[in-house]
Structure formats: structure tokens, C-alpha cells
Design a protein around this motif. Structure first.
Motif, PDB file in Angstrom:
ATOM      1  N   UNK A 119       0.856  -1.189   0.000  1.00 42.71           N
ATOM      2  CA  UNK A 119       0.000   0.000   0.000  1.00 42.71           C
ATOM      3  C   UNK A 119       0.892   1.239   0.000  1.00 42.71           C
ATOM      4  N   UNK A 120       1.562   1.514  -1.113  1.00 41.14           N
ATOM      5  CA  UNK A 120       2.495   2.649  -1.138  1.00 41.14           C
ATOM      6  C   UNK A 120       1.827   3.999  -0.927  1.00 41.14           C
ATOM      7  N   UNK A 121       0.514   4.084  -1.161  1.00 39.41           N
ATOM      8  CA  UNK A 121      -0.216   5.339  -0.961  1.00 39.41           C
ATOM      9  C   UNK A 121      -0.755   5.511   0.443  1.00 39.41           C
ATOM     10  N   UNK A 122      -0.398   4.625   1.353  1.00 37.97           N
ATOM     11  CA  UNK A 122      -0.880   4.696   2.737  1.00 37.97           C
ATOM     12  C   UNK A 122      -0.345   5.971   3.391  1.00 37.97           C
ATOM     13  N   UNK A 123      -1.234   6.810   3.894  1.00 42.42           N
ATOM     14  CA  UNK A 123      -0.834   8.102   4.455  1.00 42.42           C
ATOM     15  C   UNK A 123      -0.087   7.969   5.784  1.00 42.42           C
ATOM     16  N   UNK A 124      -0.222   6.844   6.463  1.00 44.72           N
ATOM     17  CA  UNK A 124       0.469   6.636   7.745  1.00 44.72           C
ATOM     18  C   UNK A 124       1.848   6.019   7.563  1.00 44.72           C
ATOM     19  N   UNK A 125       2.035   5.259   6.479  1.00 44.54           N
ATOM     20  CA  UNK A 125       3.302   4.556   6.263  1.00 44.54           C
ATOM     21  C   UNK A 125       3.443   4.227   4.779  1.00 44.54           C
ATOM     22  N   UNK A 126       4.337   4.913   4.067  1.00 44.92           N
ATOM     23  CA  UNK A 126       4.508   4.643   2.636  1.00 44.92           C
ATOM     24  C   UNK A 126       5.081   3.254   2.343  1.00 44.92           C
ATOM     25  N   UNK A 127       5.574   2.548   3.372  1.00 50.98           N
ATOM     26  CA  UNK A 127       6.091   1.191   3.198  1.00 50.98           C
ATOM     27  C   UNK A 127       5.082   0.137   3.666  1.00 50.98           C
ATOM     28  N   UNK A 128       3.841   0.548   3.859  1.00 57.80           N
ATOM     29  CA  UNK A 128       2.806  -0.336   4.416  1.00 57.80           C
ATOM     30  C   UNK A 128       2.598  -1.590   3.566  1.00 57.80           C
ATOM     31  N   UNK A 187       8.769  -3.665   8.226  1.00 57.56           N
ATOM     32  CA  UNK A 187       8.310  -3.746   6.838  1.00 57.56           C
ATOM     33  C   UNK A 187       9.265  -3.187   5.784  1.00 57.56           C
ATOM     34  N   UNK A 188      10.345  -2.529   6.174  1.00 57.65           N
ATOM     35  CA  UNK A 188      11.195  -1.853   5.194  1.00 57.65           C
ATOM     36  C   UNK A 188      11.810  -2.830   4.184  1.00 57.65           C
ATOM     37  N   UNK A 189      12.447  -3.875   4.650  1.00 58.59           N
ATOM     38  CA  UNK A 189      13.086  -4.831   3.738  1.00 58.59           C
ATOM     39  C   UNK A 189      12.033  -5.547   2.894  1.00 58.59           C
ATOM     40  N   UNK A 190      10.928  -5.956   3.535  1.00 56.05           N
ATOM     41  CA  UNK A 190       9.868  -6.650   2.808  1.00 56.05           C
ATOM     42  C   UNK A 190       9.269  -5.761   1.724  1.00 56.05           C
ATOM     43  N   UNK A 238       9.213  -6.420  -2.323  1.00 58.01           N
ATOM     44  CA  UNK A 238       7.973  -6.415  -3.096  1.00 58.01           C
ATOM     45  C   UNK A 238       8.031  -5.369  -4.208  1.00 58.01           C
ATOM     46  N   UNK A 239       8.550  -4.196  -3.897  1.00 53.63           N
ATOM     47  CA  UNK A 239       8.669  -3.144  -4.909  1.00 53.63           C
ATOM     48  C   UNK A 239       9.627  -3.545  -6.022  1.00 53.63           C
ATOM     49  N   UNK A 240      10.572  -4.455  -5.699  1.00 59.79           N
ATOM     50  CA  UNK A 240      11.516  -4.964  -6.688  1.00 59.79           C
ATOM     51  C   UNK A 240      10.993  -6.149  -7.478  1.00 59.79           C
ATOM     52  N   UNK A 241       9.720  -6.499  -7.278  1.00 59.01           N
ATOM     53  CA  UNK A 241       9.110  -7.545  -8.081  1.00 59.01           C
ATOM     54  C   UNK A 241       9.033  -8.914  -7.425  1.00 59.01           C
ATOM     55  N   UNK A 242       9.435  -9.032  -6.168  1.00 59.16           N
ATOM     56  CA  UNK A 242       9.362 -10.318  -5.476  1.00 59.16           C
ATOM     57  C   UNK A 242       7.947 -10.546  -4.943  1.00 59.16           C
ATOM     58  N   UNK A 243       7.505 -11.776  -5.002  1.00 58.34           N
ATOM     59  CA  UNK A 243       6.204 -12.152  -4.456  1.00 58.34           C
ATOM     60  C   UNK A 243       6.410 -12.651  -3.033  1.00 58.34           C
ATOM     61  N   UNK A 244       5.831 -11.960  -2.062  1.00 62.90           N
ATOM     62  CA  UNK A 244       5.917 -12.367  -0.666  1.00 62.90           C
ATOM     63  C   UNK A 244       4.541 -12.791  -0.184  1.00 62.90           C
ATOM     64  N   UNK A 245       4.520 -13.800   0.667  1.00 62.41           N
ATOM     65  CA  UNK A 245       3.285 -14.246   1.295  1.00 62.41           C
ATOM     66  C   UNK A 245       3.636 -14.804   2.662  1.00 62.41           C
ATOM     67  N   UNK A 246       2.631 -15.095   3.447  1.00 66.72           N
ATOM     68  CA  UNK A 246       2.879 -15.575   4.801  1.00 66.72           C
ATOM     69  C   UNK A 246       2.109 -16.827   5.126  1.00 66.72           C
ATOM     70  N   UNK A 247       2.546 -17.470   6.186  1.00 66.27           N
ATOM     71  CA  UNK A 247       1.835 -18.593   6.785  1.00 66.27           C
ATOM     72  C   UNK A 247       1.782 -18.341   8.287  1.00 66.27           C
ATOM     73  N   UNK A 248       0.623 -18.595   8.879  1.00 62.47           N
ATOM     74  CA  UNK A 248       0.437 -18.380  10.309  1.00 62.47           C
ATOM     75  C   UNK A 248       1.313 -19.360  11.089  1.00 62.47           C
TER      76      UNK A 248
END
Length: 89
Positions: free
Chosen positions: A23-32, A51-54, A58-68
């Protein structure tokens, strides 16, 4: 605060798949990075302190996802520990 969060996280058990969306347009955190459950419902954000490295990946084209990894309730909060995975697309 996320309305209906208890309902949106009831099925989250260890191993559950989570979608990450920038969410690069997030007004609270541009790295959201928004976290969504398997029904594409918002359940939270990657903490801004982590969230900075992640976000850069993602901005560099990597697909990230998570598992609980773990889910626990503390008062009105639901804490979800997530393991992050990356796919180079």
C-alpha cells in the motif's frame, strides 16, 4: 482497529495462507504492507518496524506471502505470528 477482526481470523490456524499486498499510498506509512486472509479480507498490516526490507523486495518484483505460525488473543488484540516466504517471479 479492524471491524469484525475476530470473525476474519477465526479460521487462522498454524499453516494458514496469508496474502501480502503493498500500500504505497498509505498516508500513515509509505512502506505499508497489508495482510489479507484467504477470503481476501483485511486482517492487519506488517508492523512498520519490520516492513522496510519486505516492502523493498515487493517493490523490486518479489512475491511475498505468509503462513500463520501462532495466533493468540490478548485483551482486545489478536496477535498473529507469521512466517514470511518469498517467490522470485
Amino acid at each position: 482497529y479492524i471491524e469484525g477482526i475476530a470473525k476474519k481470523t477465526v479460521e487462522l490456524a498454524p499453516g494458514a495462507f496469508l496474502v501480502f499486498r503493498r500500500e504505497p499510498g498509505n498516508s500513515h506509512d509509505p512502506l505499508a504492507i497489508l495482510i489479507l486472509n484467504s477470503q481476501n479480507e483485511k486482517i492487519g498490516y506488517v508492523p512498520h518496524t519490520k516492513n522496510e526490507v519486505l516492502a523493498n523486495l515487493m517493490d523490486g518484483g518479489k512475491l511475498l506471502f505468509g503462513r500463520v505460525e501462532e495466533k493468540r488473543t490478548q485483551g482486545d488484540w489478536i496477535h498473529i505470528a507469521v512466517k514470511v516466504y518469498m517467490r522470485d517471479i
